[in-house]
Every structure is written in structure tokens, then in C-alpha cells.
Scaffold this motif. Structure first.
Motif, PDB file in Angstrom:
ATOM      1  N   SER A 222       0.827  -1.205   0.000  1.00  0.00           N
ATOM      2  CA  SER A 222       0.000   0.000   0.000  1.00  0.00           C
ATOM      3  C   SER A 222       0.856   1.247   0.000  1.00  0.00           C
ATOM      4  O   SER A 222       0.608   2.182  -0.768  1.00  0.00           O
ATOM      5  CB  SER A 222      -0.915   0.042   1.225  1.00  0.00           C
ATOM      6  N   VAL A 223       1.894   1.266   0.868  1.00  0.00           N
ATOM      7  CA  VAL A 223       2.704   2.479   0.957  1.00  0.00           C
ATOM      8  C   VAL A 223       3.483   2.685  -0.343  1.00  0.00           C
ATOM      9  O   VAL A 223       3.581   3.805  -0.856  1.00  0.00           O
ATOM     10  CB  VAL A 223       3.661   2.404   2.169  1.00  0.00           C
ATOM     11  N   GLY A 224       4.011   1.596  -0.922  1.00  0.00           N
ATOM     12  CA  GLY A 224       4.749   1.726  -2.179  1.00  0.00           C
ATOM     13  C   GLY A 224       3.895   2.360  -3.251  1.00  0.00           C
ATOM     14  O   GLY A 224       4.307   3.331  -3.905  1.00  0.00           O
ATOM     15  N   LEU A 225       2.671   1.856  -3.422  1.00  0.00           N
ATOM     16  CA  LEU A 225       1.821   2.418  -4.472  1.00  0.00           C
ATOM     17  C   LEU A 225       1.313   3.800  -4.095  1.00  0.00           C
ATOM     18  O   LEU A 225       1.114   4.650  -4.971  1.00  0.00           O
ATOM     19  CB  LEU A 225       0.667   1.465  -4.771  1.00  0.00           C
ATOM     20  N   LEU A 231       0.320  10.325  -2.835  1.00  0.00           N
ATOM     21  CA  LEU A 231      -0.548  10.590  -1.691  1.00  0.00           C
ATOM     22  C   LEU A 231       0.130  11.645  -0.817  1.00  0.00           C
ATOM     23  O   LEU A 231       1.347  11.803  -0.873  1.00  0.00           O
ATOM     24  CB  LEU A 231      -0.763   9.288  -0.908  1.00  0.00           C
ATOM     25  N   PHE A 232      -0.649  12.323   0.039  1.00  0.00           N
ATOM     26  CA  PHE A 232      -0.229  13.587   0.626  1.00  0.00           C
ATOM     27  C   PHE A 232       1.224  13.732   1.108  1.00  0.00           C
ATOM     28  O   PHE A 232       1.936  14.551   0.551  1.00  0.00           O
ATOM     29  CB  PHE A 232      -1.210  14.014   1.723  1.00  0.00           C
ATOM     30  N   PRO A 233       1.758  12.974   2.067  1.00  0.00           N
ATOM     31  CA  PRO A 233       3.100  13.420   2.492  1.00  0.00           C
ATOM     32  C   PRO A 233       4.183  13.163   1.441  1.00  0.00           C
ATOM     33  O   PRO A 233       5.308  13.607   1.600  1.00  0.00           O
ATOM     34  CB  PRO A 233       3.368  12.617   3.776  1.00  0.00           C
ATOM     35  N   PHE A 234       3.871  12.450   0.387  1.00  0.00           N
ATOM     36  CA  PHE A 234       4.876  12.110  -0.622  1.00  0.00           C
ATOM     37  C   PHE A 234       4.688  12.911  -1.912  1.00  0.00           C
ATOM     38  O   PHE A 234       5.043  12.444  -2.985  1.00  0.00           O
ATOM     39  CB  PHE A 234       4.789  10.618  -0.961  1.00  0.00           C
ATOM     40  N   HIS A 235       4.112  14.081  -1.839  1.00  0.00           N
ATOM     41  CA  HIS A 235       3.733  14.779  -3.067  1.00  0.00           C
ATOM     42  C   HIS A 235       4.735  15.860  -3.460  1.00  0.00           C
ATOM     43  O   HIS A 235       4.452  16.634  -4.367  1.00  0.00           O
ATOM     44  CB  HIS A 235       2.358  15.426  -2.885  1.00  0.00           C
ATOM     45  N   GLY A 291      -5.358  10.318   3.451  1.00  0.00           N
ATOM     46  CA  GLY A 291      -6.264  10.875   2.448  1.00  0.00           C
ATOM     47  C   GLY A 291      -6.903  12.156   2.944  1.00  0.00           C
ATOM     48  O   GLY A 291      -6.920  13.175   2.249  1.00  0.00           O
ATOM     49  N   LEU A 292      -7.389  12.130   4.199  1.00  0.00           N
ATOM     50  CA  LEU A 292      -8.032  13.328   4.760  1.00  0.00           C
ATOM     51  C   LEU A 292      -7.035  14.475   4.835  1.00  0.00           C
ATOM     52  O   LEU A 292      -7.342  15.615   4.467  1.00  0.00           O
ATOM     53  CB  LEU A 292      -8.564  13.033   6.156  1.00  0.00           C
ATOM     54  N   MET A 293      -5.808  14.174   5.286  1.00  0.00           N
ATOM     55  CA  MET A 293      -4.819  15.249   5.395  1.00  0.00           C
ATOM     56  C   MET A 293      -4.504  15.823   4.024  1.00  0.00           C
ATOM     57  O   MET A 293      -4.377  17.038   3.856  1.00  0.00           O
ATOM     58  CB  MET A 293      -3.549  14.707   6.048  1.00  0.00           C
ATOM     59  N   GLY A 294      -4.396  14.933   3.033  1.00  0.00           N
ATOM     60  CA  GLY A 294      -4.123  15.399   1.685  1.00  0.00           C
ATOM     61  C   GLY A 294      -5.202  16.335   1.192  1.00  0.00           C
ATOM     62  O   GLY A 294      -4.926  17.351   0.561  1.00  0.00           O
ATOM     63  N   MET A 295      -6.469  16.014   1.486  1.00  0.00           N
ATOM     64  CA  MET A 295      -7.573  16.854   1.022  1.00  0.00           C
ATOM     65  C   MET A 295      -7.438  18.275   1.548  1.00  0.00           C
ATOM     66  O   MET A 295      -7.720  19.244   0.858  1.00  0.00           O
ATOM     67  CB  MET A 295      -8.897  16.254   1.490  1.00  0.00           C
ATOM     68  N   SER A 316      -4.492  18.552  -7.575  1.00  0.00           N
ATOM     69  CA  SER A 316      -4.413  17.103  -7.788  1.00  0.00           C
ATOM     70  C   SER A 316      -4.109  16.383  -6.491  1.00  0.00           C
ATOM     71  O   SER A 316      -4.636  15.295  -6.253  1.00  0.00           O
ATOM     72  CB  SER A 316      -3.300  16.762  -8.773  1.00  0.00           C
ATOM     73  N   VAL A 317      -3.222  16.981  -5.660  1.00  0.00           N
ATOM     74  CA  VAL A 317      -2.889  16.348  -4.383  1.00  0.00           C
ATOM     75  C   VAL A 317      -4.160  16.156  -3.571  1.00  0.00           C
ATOM     76  O   VAL A 317      -4.412  15.086  -2.997  1.00  0.00           O
ATOM     77  CB  VAL A 317      -1.875  17.209  -3.606  1.00  0.00           C
ATOM     78  N   ALA A 318      -4.998  17.199  -3.559  1.00  0.00           N
ATOM     79  CA  ALA A 318      -6.241  17.101  -2.798  1.00  0.00           C
ATOM     80  C   ALA A 318      -7.138  16.011  -3.376  1.00  0.00           C
ATOM     81  O   ALA A 318      -7.750  15.233  -2.635  1.00  0.00           O
ATOM     82  CB  ALA A 318      -6.953  18.444  -2.814  1.00  0.00           C
ATOM     83  N   GLN A 319      -7.190  15.950  -4.703  1.00  0.00           N
ATOM     84  CA  GLN A 319      -8.107  14.973  -5.313  1.00  0.00           C
ATOM     85  C   GLN A 319      -7.621  13.543  -5.093  1.00  0.00           C
ATOM     86  O   GLN A 319      -8.427  12.641  -4.907  1.00  0.00           O
ATOM     87  CB  GLN A 319      -8.276  15.242  -6.806  1.00  0.00           C
TER      88      GLN A 319
END
Lengths: 497, 124
Positions: A222-225, A231-235, A291-295, A316-319
Motif C-alpha cells: 500500500s505504501v509503495g503504491l 498521496l499527501f506526504p509524498f507529493h 487521504g483526509l490530510m491530503g484533502m 491534484s494532491v487534494a483529489q
């Protein structure tokens, strides 16, 4: 075995061969090959989709001579064929919309390479969608990464090369974790084919053995994909990669490349690990939280941005956060909402990128908001398209974004624990979306006194306008007649197991 | 658990190497060191696969002296996976190195953060 059962394998092979042939062609010829290829593959996918809908069941195509536990397989269900078709449509439209810009931004002698990369990207996307073998999936993940890196770098300036380096580093971290996860999974189960692994995982789960390795595997996959799909902290790589590459690349990267990885993750959840085992592992909660943090944080970064292309990139990060929130809900409805949002975001984000380029072109090439004032009057079509895209992103009825928000909200209500945070963040994120998109729309429709820049005539941008119109139609179709598509997604998810 | 760790020391070493490589790829500023980290990380995975695929007292699955019994050979699939992985890793390293060369030619430095600050100053 019917003729149509060969189509998925044939379309992947066609893309690979087209890539090889195009590398020896001139740019015009390479472009024709590419256009014919994408339309052809789209047609093949449509046939496959029709065939599966008619027979009502997914089929497995054996690659090579070795049967199930040893050989390599391709598997096509409703969702796979539909995704392949949708990816082809988006790719064709994005290329058409960005063609003029491509000629300006890429050296003349290198344009044919762009189409080579595009052929290979399509091949890897199709393989990610169709494959039934995890190691094949890994290999095509890497091909996808390399092709995407080329797409960023083909416009040569310092920014894009730096963005490509950052993109590669993040992607390689992701694929390292993915490969490690696959190896432990292979070690646990002794299989590489998705259906066999799932059987074994079910046994392992029931017997209660190897709890820890199974958990580690699920986390690694999951983390790799998630890293690869930003996904948020890796953007951190994303705004530069989307903001400075040529416009077709930005549209395709945001709407197809990251979506390919997310689709692979959904496939792994359903077809490899098993939905119940995945849900029990609590990794869903981690995905939900990020996901919530990314939004929220994606939208806040977008509000602070002063450059229109980077603003769309941060959006896009939010989406992507929305999509992971849906996956993280751990319900069937949440997953359906996520897949619908993959479609809706792909249709909207590429529209926004391509509309934005029309607006910046009539503002002297500047992407700062102050220069964009009144640009919708100078390029009317791009202005309309940008407005449609913004309204869809904010979630106004009639457009696709509304349906995905509705589906997310419905899914949230079904989940007792996660309802409150999901609905609150959905609300906040919608308001933040509205702030930065409406700010931009108001700015581009603010009339200016002095006419600093020329407006553009319709006859100079026929193809561009046609692409924008198709995108708008696609958006409205997704928004108005969403029920058949949602049913199709449900049917496809049922076919996964 | 501790006893298992000792008898599976090959896998343990592979995991430690994976961690070292991952950390280097993530945290180093120098691009060449990052690529070295990448290679350590990938090689650790191949070590893990090879270690897992090996069965004591068996040989590589190449028929010699007419012995055809399955008991004599190890499973060829992990070795095949390692070979495929090596091909992928080589191409990715080559691509990273070429990006590094491009960046060095433009900015005369291998430090990614410094390149970023210079780009911001240029305001491209």
C-alpha cells in the motif's frame, strides 16, 4: 476461445511494437501511428467491454504455453476493459489539446520521441490494468515510471530536469517498497498469480499464522503504491513535474499515470489480498487518515499558490486524497466512489490543464494570476472550459465532480466510525476548492481597461477547441448519466472476486 | 523470535541492507550517493530472493549428468525474478545517471537542494 479474448493481449503488444516502429519514423509519421494506435486500442477495449457485458463473466487469457500456477496470465473483467477504454479516450484528447504547445516547447528533432514514450506509456498502463501476475505488474510499473520521467523531461529546461530527478527518486522509493512487498508475498504464498495468491492468503488468514509478515506485506504494497501515486506526504515532486512539463504531459501524468497505480492498488486489494483481510489489517485507517490530510493540505497549498499551473497541480494532491479517503473507508460504497472519482478527476483535471494553457498563452505566456486578468475574453473557449472544469472540481450539479462528492458522502454515512471526520473534511475541502477555483474564474472574467495582449482567433485553434469540447461533453456525460457508470463499476468490482 | 533471526541471518542481512539503501536514496543530498543507495536497496531485495529460493544440498536447476529428479534442484523461479529485477534496476540506474549528467552540466553541482535553490533564484 473467441477472437475477442485475444484483444487485451493484442492491444498491449500493439503498443509495444508501435513504440519500437515509431522510434525509426519522422515526427509526422510517429504522430499518425500514435493516433491510430490509441484509437485502435480504444476500439479493441470497447469490443472487449461489450463482449464481457454480453457473456457476463470475466475471462482469463493464458500468455504462453504454461497453465495456471506457473505461467503468465491476462485477465479482463468489466472494470479492466472500461478503464482501458477510458484511458485511451483521455490520452487521445490530451494529446490533441496539447499538440500545438508540444511543437513550441519540444525540439523539432525530438518530437517523435514524445510519441514513442506515449506508446510505451499506453502499453504499461494497459498491462497494469489487465495483468493477473504480480511480477509482471512490477515490471510494467517500472516501464510506466521511466516513460513518465521521459514525458516530464522532454521539454528541456532546468526546472523539468530537476522535477524529473525528484520524480524518479520518489518513484524508485515506492517501487523498492513494492518489490520488497511482492517478494515477501511470494515467499509467504509461493505464487505469483493473483488468483492463486488470494487463495493462499485466505488460508493463511484463517489459520492465524504469519500475522506479522502478512501485515508487513500489505503495508509495503500500500505504501509503495501510495508513494508512486503522490498521496499527501509524498507529493513534493508533483507541483514541479505537473507545473513545468509540456501541457499534454501534465494532463496525462495527473489523469492517467497516478491513476494507473491507484487502479493497481485497488486490484491488489480485491484480487490479491482479499477485501476482508485488507480491511482487518487496519492499514485502511492509515490510508484514510493520509487521504483526509491530503484533502486539506493540498487545497491550502493550492490557495497559497500564485501560479495557475502549480495551483492545478496542488489541487491534484487534494483529489488523490479524496480517492484514498474512499479506499480507506473500507466499504464497497467507498471503493465505488473512489473509482468513480478516478474517472471524474481524470476527465476534469486534463480539461483544466489544457484550458489553463490556452489562458496563459493569451497572457504573454505568464502564469501569474495578475497577468491572467481578463484572459477569458481573449480566448473565449479556454475560458468556458476552465469554468466548466472549476465548477466540476468544486462539485456543482450537472458536472462529474458533484456525483463523486455525492458518492463519497453516501459512502461516509454508511460507516459509523469514519462518518464524522469524512463528512467534515469533505465539507472543508469543498469550501477550500471553491475558494481557489472561483478566485481564478472571477479573475479570468474580470475585464481589463488597457488591452495589453492580443486575443486569439478561432481558426488558429480548431483542434484545441475540439479537444476542449470533447472534454466538456465527457464531464457532463459523467455528471448527468452517472447511474449506468456506477452500476458498471459495481458490476466490475463484483467480478474482481 | 530471536532464534529464528539467527538461523535466518541471510534474510536479516538483506533487510538491514534494504534499510541502508532506502535511507540513502531518501536522505542523501548528493545525486550519485542517492544512486548508490538505490543500487544497494535493489541488491538487498535480490539477496533476499536468492536466500529464500535456496534449499540446502540442492543445485541450480540445470540438468547435469542426466539427473532429472526434482529433488536435486532448487526452484528456478526466484532466480528468474532476480534476473528480471536486475534488468529493471540497470535501466533505471542508467536513466538516473543520465539525469544526473544533465543536471551537472547545467549547474556544476550534484547537490539536489542547491539546484532547487538556484532554480528559485533564477525564477524560471
Amino acid at each position: 476461445m473467441g477472437l475477442i479474448q485475444n484483444f487485451p493481449a493484442v492491444s498491449i503488444l500493439l503498443c509495444l511494437f508501435a513504440g519500437i516502429i515509431s522510434s525509426g519514423l519522422k515526427k509526422q509519421a510517429a504522430r499518425y501511428v500514435n493516433t491510430i494506435l490509441i484509437s485502435g486500442v480504444g476500439f479493441l477495449s470497447l469490443c472487449t467491454l461489450m463482449y464481457i457485458l454480453e457473456t457476463g463473466e470475466a475471462f482469463v487469457y493464458v500468455m504462453g504455453k504454461f497453465p495456471a500456477p506457473w505461467g503468465n496470465e491476462i485477465r479482463a473483467g468489466v472494470l479492466e476493459a472500461f478503464m482501458a477504454l477510458f484511458f485511451c479516450i483521455i490520452m487521445l484528447l490530451s494529446l490533441a489539446g496539447g499538440r500545438k504547445k508540444l511543437a513550441d516547447e519540444v525540439e523539432d528533432g525530438k518530437t517523435f520521441l514524445y510519441y514513442v514514450l506515449m506508446d510505451l506509456l499506453l502499453a504499461s498502463l494497459l498491462a497494469l490494468v489487465y495483468t493477473n501476475d504480480l511480477f509482471t505488474a512490477y515490471v510494467f510499473v517500472e516501464i510506466n515510471t521511466i516513460a513518465a520521467c521521459g514525458l516530464i523531461m522532454i521539454r528541456q529546461n532546468g526546472r523539468t530536469i530537476e522535477a524529473a530527478a525528484r520524480y524518479m527518486i520518489m518513484s524508485l522509493l515506492g517501487s523498492g517498497l513494492l518489490l520488497m512487498g511482492l517478494c515477501i508475498l511470494y515467499d509467504l504464498t509461493g505464487h505469483l498469480l493473483m488468483s492463486n495468491i488470494k487463495e493462499q492468503m485466505g488460508w493463511i488468514y484463517l489459520s492465524g499464522q504469519y500475522k506479522m509478515p502478512a501485515l508487513v506485506t500489505i503495508a509495503l504494497l500500500s505504501v509503495g503504491l501510495a508513494i508512486k501515486s503522490a498521496l499527501f506526504p509524498f507529493h513534493a515532486w508533483l507541483p514541479d513535474a505537473y507545473g513545468y512539463s509540456t501541457v499534454s504531459s501534465a494532463a496525462i501524468l495527473s489523469s492517467l499515470v497516478s491513476k494507473g497505480y491507484i487502479f493497481l492498488l485497488i486490484k491488489i486489494i480485491y484480487r490479491v489480498i482479499g477485501f476482508e483481510v485488507f480491511y482487518e489489517s487496519r492499514i485502511v485507517d492509515v490510508l484514510f487518515a493520509f487521504g483526509l490530510m491530503g484533502m486539506i493540505f493540498g487545497s491550502i497549498s493550492a490557495i497559497r499558490e500564485n501560479d495557475v499551473r502549480r495551483m492545478i497541480a496542488f489541487s491534484s494532491v487534494a483529489q488523490i486524497g479524496y480517492i484514498y479517503m474512499g479506499i480507506g473507508m473500507g466499504t464497497q460504497a467507498g471503493m465505488e466512489a473512489s473509482i468513480f472519482h478516478i474517472l471524474s478527476h481524470a476527465a476534469t483535471k486534463s480539461l483544466l490543464f489544457i484550458a489553463a494553457i490556452g489562458l496563459t498563452d493569451v497572457s504573454g505566456g505568464s502564469r501569474q494570476f495578475i497577468e491572467l486578468t481578463g484572459s477569458a475574453y481573449r480566448n473565449k473557449w479556454a475560458g468556458v472550459a476552465f469554468t466548466v472544469g472549476s465548477l466540476s472540481m468544486v462539485g456543482v450539479p450537472l458536472f462529474s465532480g458533484f456525483i463523486s462528492k455525492l458518492l463519497f458522502a453516501q459512502a461516509a454515512v454508511q460507516n459509523d466510525v469514519k462518518m464524522l471526520p469524512a463528512l467534515i473534511v469533505l465539507g472543508i475541502s469543498t469550501i477550500l476548492n471553491a475558494i481557489y477555483f472561483m478566485k481564478t474564474v472571477i479573475r479570468i472574467y474580470t475585464p481589463v481597461e488597457e488591452h495589453k495582449y492580443e486575443s486569439i482567433a478561432f481558426k488558429n485553434m480548431k483542434l484545441y477547441v475540439a479537444a476542449l469540447l470533447c472534454f466538456i461533453i465527457l464531464n457532463v456525460v459523467l455528471g448527468v448519466s452517472s447511474q449506468p457508470i456506477v452500476d458498471l463499476i459495481g458490476q466490475g468490482l463484483a467480478m474482481f472476486s | 523470535m530471536g532464534a529464528n533471526l539467527f538461523s535466518n541471518y541471510g534474510e536479516a542481512v538483506a533487510m538491514i541492507l534494504f534499510g541502508i539503501g532506502f535511507g540513502n536514496l531518501l536522505l542523501q543530498n548528493n545525486l550519485i550517493k542517492k544512486i548508490i543507495g538505490l543500487n544497494i536497496m535493489d541488491t538487498a531485495i535480490y539477496l533476499f530472493l536468492a536466500e529464500k529460493g535456496y534449499i540446502e544440498n540442492r543445485v541450480a536447476p540445470i540438468v547435469t549428468n542426466g539427473v532429472q529428479s526434482m529433488e536435486a534442484y532448487i526452484n528456478p523461479i526466484p532466480s528468474g525474478l532476480v534476473l528480471t529485477g536486475i534488468v529493471v534496476s540497470v535501466s533505471v540506474s542508467a536513466l538516473m545517471l543520465s539525469i544526473t549528467i544533465r543536471l551537472y552540466q547545467r549547474y556544476q553541482t550534484l547537490d539536489l537542494d542547491e539546484i532547487s535553490t538556484r532554480l528559485k533564484k533564477e525564477g524560471l
